[in-house]
Design an enzyme around this catalytic site. Structure first.
Site, PDB file in Angstrom:
ATOM      1  N   GLY A  13      41.756  48.332  44.172  1.00 29.90           N
ATOM      2  CA  GLY A  13      43.071  48.850  43.786  1.00 29.90           C
ATOM      3  C   GLY A  13      42.961  50.177  43.060  1.00 29.90           C
ATOM      4  N   ASP A  34      38.187  41.799  46.274  1.00 30.75           N
ATOM      5  CA  ASP A  34      39.593  42.115  46.509  1.00 30.75           C
ATOM      6  C   ASP A  34      40.096  41.342  47.728  1.00 30.75           C
ATOM      7  OD1 ASP A  34      41.123  44.892  45.298  1.00 30.75           O
ATOM      8  OD2 ASP A  34      42.136  43.762  46.872  1.00 30.75           O
ATOM      9  N   ASN A  35      41.384  40.986  47.706  1.00 30.03           N
ATOM     10  CA  ASN A  35      41.965  40.371  48.917  1.00 30.03           C
ATOM     11  C   ASN A  35      42.799  41.387  49.706  1.00 30.03           C
ATOM     12  OD1 ASN A  35      44.302  40.654  47.448  1.00 30.03           O
ATOM     13  ND2 ASN A  35      45.028  38.568  47.770  1.00 30.03           N
ATOM     14  N   PHE A  37      45.575  42.836  49.104  1.00 29.43           N
ATOM     15  CA  PHE A  37      47.038  42.707  49.123  1.00 29.43           C
ATOM     16  C   PHE A  37      47.677  44.079  48.853  1.00 29.43           C
ATOM     17  CE2 PHE A  37      50.997  41.585  46.662  1.00 29.43           C
ATOM     18  CZ  PHE A  37      51.764  41.386  47.801  1.00 29.43           C
ATOM     19  N   VAL A  60      41.352  35.543  44.283  1.00 31.66           N
ATOM     20  CA  VAL A  60      40.939  34.919  43.007  1.00 31.66           C
ATOM     21  C   VAL A  60      41.628  33.589  42.726  1.00 31.66           C
ATOM     22  CG1 VAL A  60      40.171  36.964  41.706  1.00 31.66           C
ATOM     23  CG2 VAL A  60      42.612  36.321  41.687  1.00 31.66           C
ATOM     24  N   LEU A  74      40.910  42.317  37.128  1.00 33.14           N
ATOM     25  CA  LEU A  74      42.055  43.217  37.362  1.00 33.14           C
ATOM     26  C   LEU A  74      42.935  42.745  38.515  1.00 33.14           C
ATOM     27  CD1 LEU A  74      40.210  45.071  35.592  1.00 33.14           C
ATOM     28  CD2 LEU A  74      40.871  46.972  37.043  1.00 33.14           C
ATOM     29  N   LYS A 106      32.526  30.940  31.937  1.00 34.76           N
ATOM     30  CA  LYS A 106      32.008  29.823  31.126  1.00 34.76           C
ATOM     31  C   LYS A 106      30.672  29.331  31.701  1.00 34.76           C
ATOM     32  CE  LYS A 106      33.239  25.053  30.746  1.00 34.76           C
ATOM     33  NZ  LYS A 106      34.205  24.120  31.297  1.00 34.76           N
ATOM     34  N   TYR A 146      55.520  38.181  36.870  1.00 42.37           N
ATOM     35  CA  TYR A 146      54.445  39.066  36.388  1.00 42.37           C
ATOM     36  C   TYR A 146      54.267  38.899  34.873  1.00 42.37           C
ATOM     37  CZ  TYR A 146      51.853  43.470  35.766  1.00 42.37           C
ATOM     38  OH  TYR A 146      50.912  44.425  35.460  1.00 42.37           O
ATOM     39  N   TYR A 160      40.036  29.511  26.209  1.00 49.00           N
ATOM     40  CA  TYR A 160      38.623  29.427  26.649  1.00 49.00           C
ATOM     41  C   TYR A 160      37.706  29.993  25.567  1.00 49.00           C
ATOM     42  CZ  TYR A 160      38.861  27.604  31.400  1.00 49.00           C
ATOM     43  OH  TYR A 160      39.003  26.769  32.497  1.00 49.00           O
TER      44      TYR A 160
HETATM   45  P1  NAD Z   1      46.812  47.675  42.197  1.00 48.50           P
HETATM   46  O1  NAD Z   1      47.896  46.907  42.883  1.00 48.50           O
HETATM   47  O2  NAD Z   1      46.438  49.000  42.735  1.00 48.50           O
HETATM   48  O3  NAD Z   1      45.484  46.804  42.102  1.00 48.50           O
HETATM   49  C1  NAD Z   1      45.456  45.417  42.080  1.00 48.50           C
HETATM   50  C2  NAD Z   1      44.345  44.956  43.016  1.00 48.50           C
HETATM   51  O4  NAD Z   1      44.256  43.524  42.972  1.00 48.50           O
HETATM   52  C3  NAD Z   1      44.603  45.348  44.472  1.00 48.50           C
HETATM   53  O5  NAD Z   1      43.441  45.923  45.012  1.00 48.50           O
HETATM   54  C4  NAD Z   1      44.959  44.012  45.137  1.00 48.50           C
HETATM   55  O6  NAD Z   1      44.653  43.983  46.508  1.00 48.50           O
HETATM   56  C5  NAD Z   1      44.147  43.041  44.310  1.00 48.50           C
HETATM   57  N1  NAD Z   1      44.672  41.664  44.319  1.00 48.50           N
HETATM   58  C6  NAD Z   1      45.957  41.269  44.162  1.00 48.50           C
HETATM   59  N2  NAD Z   1      46.032  39.934  44.222  1.00 48.50           N
HETATM   60  C7  NAD Z   1      44.757  39.476  44.419  1.00 48.50           C
HETATM   61  C8  NAD Z   1      44.190  38.195  44.570  1.00 48.50           C
HETATM   62  N3  NAD Z   1      44.951  37.085  44.531  1.00 48.50           N
HETATM   63  N4  NAD Z   1      42.861  38.085  44.770  1.00 48.50           N
HETATM   64  C9  NAD Z   1      42.084  39.202  44.829  1.00 48.50           C
HETATM   65  N5  NAD Z   1      42.567  40.451  44.689  1.00 48.50           N
HETATM   66  C10 NAD Z   1      43.889  40.578  44.485  1.00 48.50           C
HETATM   67  O7  NAD Z   1      47.264  47.792  40.672  1.00 48.50           O
HETATM   68  P2  NAD Z   1      46.574  48.539  39.445  1.00 48.50           P
HETATM   69  O8  NAD Z   1      47.565  49.477  38.916  1.00 48.50           O
HETATM   70  O9  NAD Z   1      45.224  49.012  39.797  1.00 48.50           O
HETATM   71  O10 NAD Z   1      46.461  47.338  38.405  1.00 48.50           O
HETATM   72  C11 NAD Z   1      45.225  46.687  38.131  1.00 48.50           C
HETATM   73  C12 NAD Z   1      45.431  45.676  37.007  1.00 48.50           C
HETATM   74  O11 NAD Z   1      45.866  46.357  35.826  1.00 48.50           O
HETATM   75  C13 NAD Z   1      46.470  44.620  37.328  1.00 48.50           C
HETATM   76  O12 NAD Z   1      46.026  43.373  36.820  1.00 48.50           O
HETATM   77  C14 NAD Z   1      47.692  45.083  36.565  1.00 48.50           C
HETATM   78  O13 NAD Z   1      48.517  44.008  36.197  1.00 48.50           O
HETATM   79  C15 NAD Z   1      47.057  45.764  35.353  1.00 48.50           C
HETATM   80  N6  NAD Z   1      47.952  46.790  34.774  1.00 48.50           N
HETATM   81  C16 NAD Z   1      48.141  47.991  35.408  1.00 48.50           C
HETATM   82  C17 NAD Z   1      48.998  48.933  34.846  1.00 48.50           C
HETATM   83  C18 NAD Z   1      49.228  50.282  35.467  1.00 48.50           C
HETATM   84  O14 NAD Z   1      50.023  51.070  34.927  1.00 48.50           O
HETATM   85  N7  NAD Z   1      48.592  50.644  36.541  1.00 48.50           N
HETATM   86  C19 NAD Z   1      49.684  48.632  33.645  1.00 48.50           C
HETATM   87  C20 NAD Z   1      49.487  47.396  33.063  1.00 48.50           C
HETATM   88  C21 NAD Z   1      48.612  46.475  33.625  1.00 48.50           C
HETATM   89  N1  UDP Z   2      35.127  27.948  38.753  1.00 45.38           N
HETATM   90  C1  UDP Z   2      34.711  28.952  39.613  1.00 45.38           C
HETATM   91  N2  UDP Z   2      33.407  29.369  39.556  1.00 45.38           N
HETATM   92  C2  UDP Z   2      32.509  28.843  38.682  1.00 45.38           C
HETATM   93  C3  UDP Z   2      32.942  27.834  37.805  1.00 45.38           C
HETATM   94  C4  UDP Z   2      34.267  27.405  37.862  1.00 45.38           C
HETATM   95  O1  UDP Z   2      35.497  29.471  40.412  1.00 45.38           O
HETATM   96  O2  UDP Z   2      31.363  29.293  38.690  1.00 45.38           O
HETATM   97  C5  UDP Z   2      36.522  27.533  38.812  1.00 45.38           C
HETATM   98  C6  UDP Z   2      36.722  26.127  39.302  1.00 45.38           C
HETATM   99  O3  UDP Z   2      37.757  26.148  40.281  1.00 45.38           O
HETATM  100  C7  UDP Z   2      37.238  25.383  38.102  1.00 45.38           C
HETATM  101  C8  UDP Z   2      37.859  26.485  37.239  1.00 45.38           C
HETATM  102  O4  UDP Z   2      37.048  27.616  37.496  1.00 45.38           O
HETATM  103  O5  UDP Z   2      38.248  24.459  38.427  1.00 45.38           O
HETATM  104  C9  UDP Z   2      37.834  26.187  35.767  1.00 45.38           C
HETATM  105  O6  UDP Z   2      36.513  25.868  35.391  1.00 45.38           O
HETATM  106  P1  UDP Z   2      36.209  24.920  34.159  1.00 45.38           P
HETATM  107  O7  UDP Z   2      34.740  24.724  34.082  1.00 45.38           O
HETATM  108  O8  UDP Z   2      36.898  25.454  32.964  1.00 45.38           O
HETATM  109  O9  UDP Z   2      37.002  23.600  34.477  1.00 45.38           O
HETATM  110  P2  UDP Z   2      36.776  22.402  35.500  1.00 45.38           P
HETATM  111  O10 UDP Z   2      35.596  22.720  36.362  1.00 45.38           O
HETATM  112  O11 UDP Z   2      36.567  21.259  34.606  1.00 45.38           O
HETATM  113  O12 UDP Z   2      38.062  22.343  36.265  1.00 45.38           O
END
Ligand code: NAD
Ligand code: UDP
Ligand code: UDP
Length: 313
Positions: A13, A34-35, A37, A60, A74, A106, A146, A160
């Site tokens: 992003g 990254d996914n 999106f 994520v 992020l 963790k 959001y 955590y």
């Molecule tokens: P952006 O949209 O350019 O970047 C976000 C990235 O996250 C993208 O590459 C998107 O594809 C990826 N993404 C979204 N959902 C995902 C998912 N489920 N799994 C994996 N990847 C995923 O936005 P940005 O401006 O670069 O923002 C980055 C971070 O900073 C965000 O968390 C945002 O909330 C935070 N933030 C940004 C600003 C700003 O002014 N730019 C202000 C406050 C907070």
């Molecule tokens: N998790 C992960 N990678 C790791 C360890 C955990 O993605 O290496 C994820 C997993 O889905 C888990 C969540 O993180 O459910 C929270 O982990 P935690 O150990 O806190 O809780 P639990 O495993 O007991 O759900």
């Protein structure tokens, strides 16, 4: 000796790609996740042949098992147009994403940074906003997916930390701009610049007297790295942004004076729950990280205009 490996979620992003650049420049091994999106391969294409850089397509909201030393979390769409496109997924990304990344931290003992936001303050009744302010957020409005998602993520980070001793770094980021913003993400800086470059009308929402404080991306990324490297007692939340505050009318004038052209201002309806004013109190960042932004809005806008001029051809 094994190099330290850093995971950057949302690394393709706008902010994430600049962070990957900075980490690679200083010699870290970087795994960019990254996914796609809202992120784009173009943002990181120049890193693809670097042996210290690796790209993973992953969402994520699903678990992830990797061996890493540090995580910058992020991943989350950031512009209102994008995060309101699929609000349920936005909340899942913030909340399930935080749980998975905290679980990963963790298990591996990694230090983890969270990109939180000034939106946790909502439409603030305290000005400027300091970290002690608890905010004024509508829990059921169109921005809530959001705002509340990010607030819940902060809760998870602190639980955590308290319950499992995970080392956390929570940054509350204020409006940031610069090259690699998505041209159609609807944010005000990219909208105004693209409209001016295309000779279209500049869309002012509401009366244009609402304020924002704009930080240039390079300044922000410096603060990310300083916060991540700081003493483990510094958990945040810590405001990161540029306190110089402008109205949207002032921003439009600045953009027009840099781009030139004949665009006119037109006024459109103000979106629901649009915050009236926003300005970070960065006293903590100054004293704890010895950081403050140095790029002035005119200079940062000129760089951003250069980027969009090239992109739009
Ligand atoms: P952006 O949209 O350019 O970047 C976000 C990235 O996250 C993208 O590459 C998107 O594809 C990826 N993404 C979204 N959902 C995902 C998912 N489920 N799994 C994996 N990847 C995923 O936005 P940005 O401006 O670069 O923002 C980055 C971070 O900073 C965000 O968390 C945002 O909330 C935070 N933030 C940004 C600003 C700003 O002014 N730019 C202000 C406050 C907070
Ligand atoms: N998790 C992960 N990678 C790791 C360890 C955990 O993605 O290496 C994820 C997993 O889905 C888990 C969540 O993180 O459910 C929270 O982990 P935690 O150990 O806190 O809780 P639990 O495993 O007991 O759900
Ligand atoms: N805005 C505007 N014209 C646009 C896009 C946004 O006047 O074309 C306004 C918007 O209503 C808000 C401010 O600019 O008051 C900042 O909007 P943005 O979406 O960039 O960020 P956020 O509202 O999340 O701070």
């Amino acid at each position: 000796m094994k190099q330290s490996t850093t995971l950057v979620t949302g690394g393709a992003g706008f902010l994430g790609s600049h962070l990957c650049d900075r980490l690679i420049d200083r010699g870290d091994e970087v795994i960019c996740l990254d996914n796609f999106f809202t992120g784009q391969k173009d943002n990181i294409i120049h890193l693809m042949n670097n042996p210290k850089f690796e790209l993973i397509r992953h969402d994520v909201t699903f678990p992830l098992y990797l061996e890493i030393d540090r995580i910058y979390n992020l991943a989350c769409p950031a512009s209102p147009v994008h995060y309101q496109h699929d609000p349920v997924q936005t909340t899942k990304t913030s909340v399930h994403g935080a749980i998975n990344m905290l679980g990963l931290a963790k298990r591996t003992g990694a230090r983890i940074f969270q990109a939180s936001t000034s939106e946790v303050y909502g439409d603030p009744e305290q000005h400027p906003q300091s970290e002690e302010y608890w905010g004024h957020v509508n829990p059921i409005g169109i921005r809530s997916c959001y705002d509340e998602g990010k607030r819940c993520a902060e809760t998870l980070f602190f639980d955590y930390h308290r319950q499992h001793q995970v080392e956390i770094k929570v940054a509350r980021i204020f409006n940031t701009y610069g090259p690699r913003m998505h041209p159609s993400d609807g944010r005000v800086v990219s909208n105004f610049i693209c409209q001016a470059l295309r000779g279209e009308d500049i869309t002012i929402f509401g009366d244009g007297l609402q304020t924002r404080s704009f930080c240039y991306v390079d300044d922000l990324v410096s603060a990310f790295v300083l916060l991540m490297d700081s003493n483990s007692e510094i958990t945040g939340p810590i405001n990161l942004g540029n306190p110089n505050e402008f109205t949207m009318l002032e921003l439009a004038e600045k953009v027009l004076s840099i781009v030139g052209g004949s665009s006119k201002l037109i006024f459109k309806e103000l979106p629901q729950d649009d915050p009236r004013q926003r300005q970070p109190d960065i006293t903590k960042a100054k004293s704890m990280l010895n950081w403050e932004p140095s790029v002035q809005l005119d200079d940062g806008l000129s760089e951003t205009v250069k980027y969009f001029r090239h992109l739009l051809g």
